[in-house]
Write a protein that holds these residues in place. Structure first.
Motif, mmCIF file in Angstrom:
data_model
loop_
_atom_site.group_PDB
_atom_site.id
_atom_site.type_symbol
_atom_site.label_atom_id
_atom_site.label_comp_id
_atom_site.label_asym_id
_atom_site.label_seq_id
_atom_site.Cartn_x
_atom_site.Cartn_y
_atom_site.Cartn_z
ATOM 1 N N PRO A 237 55.369 40.519 -8.008
ATOM 2 C CA PRO A 237 55.073 39.179 -7.506
ATOM 3 C C PRO A 237 55.597 38.077 -8.417
ATOM 4 C CG PRO A 237 53.125 40.086 -8.554
ATOM 5 C CD PRO A 237 54.179 41.161 -8.599
ATOM 6 N N GLY A 238 55.806 36.918 -7.835
ATOM 7 C CA GLY A 238 56.183 35.725 -8.581
ATOM 8 C C GLY A 238 55.573 34.514 -7.910
ATOM 9 N N VAL A 239 55.404 33.445 -8.664
ATOM 10 C CA VAL A 239 54.724 32.243 -8.172
ATOM 11 C C VAL A 239 55.688 31.067 -8.115
ATOM 12 C CG1 VAL A 239 52.820 30.626 -8.545
ATOM 13 C CG2 VAL A 239 52.550 33.033 -9.175
ATOM 14 N N LEU A 240 55.655 30.362 -7.007
ATOM 15 C CA LEU A 240 56.398 29.111 -6.867
ATOM 16 C C LEU A 240 55.405 27.964 -6.757
ATOM 17 C CD1 LEU A 240 59.009 27.472 -6.391
ATOM 18 C CD2 LEU A 240 58.714 27.910 -3.937
ATOM 19 N N LEU A 241 55.369 27.122 -7.780
ATOM 20 C CA LEU A 241 54.592 25.885 -7.728
ATOM 21 C C LEU A 241 55.483 24.794 -7.144
ATOM 22 C CD1 LEU A 241 52.822 25.719 -11.233
ATOM 23 C CD2 LEU A 241 51.867 26.509 -9.060
ATOM 24 N N VAL A 242 54.948 23.999 -6.228
ATOM 25 C CA VAL A 242 55.753 22.948 -5.596
ATOM 26 C C VAL A 242 54.998 21.628 -5.599
ATOM 27 C CG1 VAL A 242 57.101 22.265 -3.590
ATOM 28 C CG2 VAL A 242 56.717 24.695 -4.046
ATOM 29 N N ASN A 243 55.679 20.584 -6.024
ATOM 30 C CA ASN A 243 55.154 19.237 -5.878
ATOM 31 C C ASN A 243 56.210 18.388 -5.179
ATOM 32 O OD1 ASN A 243 53.467 16.921 -6.150
ATOM 33 N ND2 ASN A 243 52.621 17.786 -8.036
ATOM 34 N N LEU A 244 55.910 17.117 -4.995
ATOM 35 C CA LEU A 244 56.762 16.264 -4.169
ATOM 36 C C LEU A 244 58.131 16.022 -4.791
ATOM 37 C CD1 LEU A 244 56.417 14.521 -1.483
ATOM 38 C CD2 LEU A 244 56.317 12.585 -3.051
ATOM 39 N N GLY A 245 58.130 15.552 -6.044
ATOM 40 C CA GLY A 245 59.381 15.237 -6.704
ATOM 41 C C GLY A 245 59.352 13.864 -7.334
ATOM 42 N N MET B 119 53.149 37.371 -14.474
ATOM 43 C CA MET B 119 54.203 37.325 -13.465
ATOM 44 C C MET B 119 55.030 36.069 -13.663
ATOM 45 S SD MET B 119 52.073 36.226 -10.008
ATOM 46 C CE MET B 119 50.711 37.369 -10.267
ATOM 47 N N PRO B 120 56.270 36.015 -13.160
ATOM 48 C CA PRO B 120 57.084 34.812 -13.295
ATOM 49 C C PRO B 120 56.474 33.638 -12.523
ATOM 50 C CG PRO B 120 58.430 36.717 -12.691
ATOM 51 C CD PRO B 120 57.002 37.124 -12.514
ATOM 52 N N VAL B 121 56.599 32.446 -13.091
ATOM 53 C CA VAL B 121 56.149 31.215 -12.446
ATOM 54 C C VAL B 121 57.294 30.210 -12.520
ATOM 55 C CG1 VAL B 121 54.480 29.329 -12.430
ATOM 56 C CG2 VAL B 121 53.742 31.627 -13.126
ATOM 57 N N ALA B 122 57.677 29.671 -11.380
ATOM 58 C CA ALA B 122 58.751 28.675 -11.332
ATOM 59 C C ALA B 122 58.231 27.401 -10.689
ATOM 60 C CB ALA B 122 59.946 29.207 -10.551
ATOM 61 N N VAL C 88 53.419 31.197 -2.841
ATOM 62 C CA VAL C 88 53.761 29.776 -2.855
ATOM 63 C C VAL C 88 52.481 28.959 -2.971
ATOM 64 C CG1 VAL C 88 54.920 27.903 -1.645
ATOM 65 C CG2 VAL C 88 55.731 30.261 -1.361
ATOM 66 N N LEU C 89 52.415 28.130 -4.003
ATOM 67 C CA LEU C 89 51.267 27.246 -4.205
ATOM 68 C C LEU C 89 51.738 25.798 -4.192
ATOM 69 C CD1 LEU C 89 48.377 26.529 -4.819
ATOM 70 C CD2 LEU C 89 48.748 27.166 -7.218
ATOM 71 N N ILE D 81 49.897 29.497 0.325
ATOM 72 C CA ILE D 81 48.556 28.922 0.191
ATOM 73 C C ILE D 81 48.566 27.557 0.870
ATOM 74 C CG2 ILE D 81 46.787 28.148 -1.425
ATOM 75 C CD1 ILE D 81 47.952 30.242 -3.407
ATOM 76 N N ARG D 82 47.911 27.467 2.013
ATOM 77 C CA ARG D 82 47.983 26.254 2.841
ATOM 78 C C ARG D 82 47.366 25.054 2.136
ATOM 79 N NH1 ARG D 82 45.057 23.319 6.885
ATOM 80 N NH2 ARG D 82 46.349 22.799 8.701
#
Length: 319
Positions: free
Chosen positions: A6-14, A93-96, A123-124, A158-159
Motif C-alpha cells: 500500500p501507499g498513501v496519497l495526500l491531496v490538498n487544493l494547491g 508505507m510510502p506517503v506522497a 487516497v486521503l 476516503i470521501r
C-alpha cells in the motif's frame, strides 16, 4: 503472486509557486478552469476568465500571498509537507503529497508512488467535509492521471471525515487551548469555505457535512445555544453562496453585544491564504472596526500531533 504494497496519497487544493503576479496567474488559471470549481459554459467563462478575472485579480492576490508567505514558502505548502513527513514517520508505507492545482501535481505524486511499487493506493483528500468542488475534483484528477497508465493499483478513496471522533477530538483540544490562553469568548465562530447555493440545491451534501462537524464539536465542547455559530467565507462571483456570510457576520456581531469572539475554520486542514489573511486579518478588521474588542483566530490543525494521529487512523482503517 501479486505483492500487496500500500501507499498513501495526500491531496490538498494547491498554491502558487511564488507570491508573484505571473505565478498567481498560472495557478488561478488552472484552478478556475476546472468545471468542478466554475461550471459556467466554457466558451463564456474562457472569455471572462482571460479577459477580466486573471488580469485584474492576479496582481491583487499576489500581494495577499506576499503578506502571509513564510521563509520556507507558501503556508499551505509548508504545512502540507510537514503533514506528509509526519504521517510517513508514523506509517510503514510510502506517503506522497499531490495538489489538485499547481505543484507538486497529482501526476508527480502518483508517478512517485507507482515507481515505489505500490499495488494499493489509499487516497486521503485533506478536506474534512466532502464537496463536489474539492473532493470530487481530486477524484477527477486521479482518474485523468490513471488514463495514461497501463496498470492500475487497487484504490481506497476516503470521501471525508467530518464526524470522525479523532478529528473532533483534535478540534476540541485546539479550541480548549485557545480558551485557556485567551479566556472563553462571547461566541465561537466556525467559518467554513463557501460554495454556491446552487451546488447544494443540485445535490452536493457539503452544507450538511459542515453542520455535522459543527454539531459534533459543539457537543464535545459542551457549548450551549448562543455560544457558537457557523458561517461561510470566501464567496466568489455574483450568484448566492451558502449563508450566513462570515464577513457580514463580523460586521454585525458587535451591534448585538458580542464583543469577544474566537474564530476557527474547521474545513481547512492546513493554514493558507483563506485563513491567515482572509480570516485572521480581513475579518478581524471588520469585527474590530464595527465595535468588537477581542478577536482571536484559532489556527488550523496543521501538523498537530493529534491531527497526524487521526490521519494515520484513517489510513490504517483502509489497510
Amino acid at each position: 503472486m501479486r505483492q500487496d504494497k500500500p501507499g498513501v496519497l495526500l491531496v490538498n487544493l494547491g498554491t502558487p509557486d511564488a507570491p508573484t503576479t505571473p505565478a498567481v496567474k498560472r495557478y488561478l488559471k488552472q484552478f478556475l478552469s476546472d468545471p468542478r470549481v466554475v461550471d459556467t459554459p466554457r466558451w463564456l467563462w474562457w472569455a471572462i476568465l482571460n479577459g477580466a478575472i486573471l488580469p485584474i485579480r492576479s496582481p491583487r492576490v499576489a500581494k495577499l500571498y506576499a503578506s502571509v508567505w513564510m521563509p520556507e514558502g507558501s503556508p499551505l505548502m509548508v504545512y502540507s509537507k510537514r503533514q506528509r513527513d509526519a504521517l510517513a514517520a508514523r506509517l510503514d508505507m510510502p506517503v506522497a503529497l499531490g495538489m489538485s492545482y499547481g505543484n507538486p501535481s497529482l501526476k508527480s505524486a502518483l508517478d512517485s508512488l507507482m515507481q515505489q511499487g505500490i499495488t494499493r493506493l489509499i487516497v486521503l483528500p485533506l478536506y474534512p467535509q466532502f464537496s463536489c468542488s474539492t473532493v470530487a475534483a481530486v477524484w477527477d484528477g486521479i482518474t485523468q492521471v490513471f488514463a495514461g497508465y497501463r496498470s492500475l493499483p487497487d484504490v481506497s478513496f476516503i470521501r471525508d471525515y467530518a464526524e470522525h471522533p479523532a478529528y473532533i477530538a483534535a478540534l476540541r483540544a485546539s479550541v480548549e487551548r485557545s480558551f485557556a490562553q485567551h479566556g472563553k469568548p462571547d461566541l465561537l465562530v466556525m467559518s467554513y469555505h463557501g460554495i454556491p447555493q446552487r451546488f447544494a440545491d443540485e445535490g452536493d451534501d457539503y452544507p450538511q457535512r459542515c453542520r455535522d462537524t459543527t454539531a459534533a464539536l459543539t457537543a464535545a465542547l459542551g457549548l450551549g445555544e448562543g455560544e457558537m455559530m457557523m458561517t461561510f467565507q470566501s464567496r466568489f462571483g455574483r450568484e448566492p453562496w451558502l449563508t450566513p456570510y462570515t464577513d457580514e457576520t463580523m460586521r454585525g456581531l458587535p451591534a448585538k453585544g458580542v464583543k469577544h469572539i474566537q474564530i476557527m475554520s474547521p474545513g481547512f486542514s492546513a493554514d493558507c491564504l483563506e485563513t491567515l489573511e482572509e480570516i485572521s486579518e480581513q475579518n478581524r478588521e471588520f469585527f474590530i472596526h464595527a465595535g468588537g474588542t477581542k478577536f482571536e483566530y484559532i489556527p488550523a490543525l496543521n501538523e498537530d500531533e493529534a491531527h497526524i494521529a487521526m490521519m494515520a487512523e484513517l489510513v490504517n482503517a483502509q489497510r
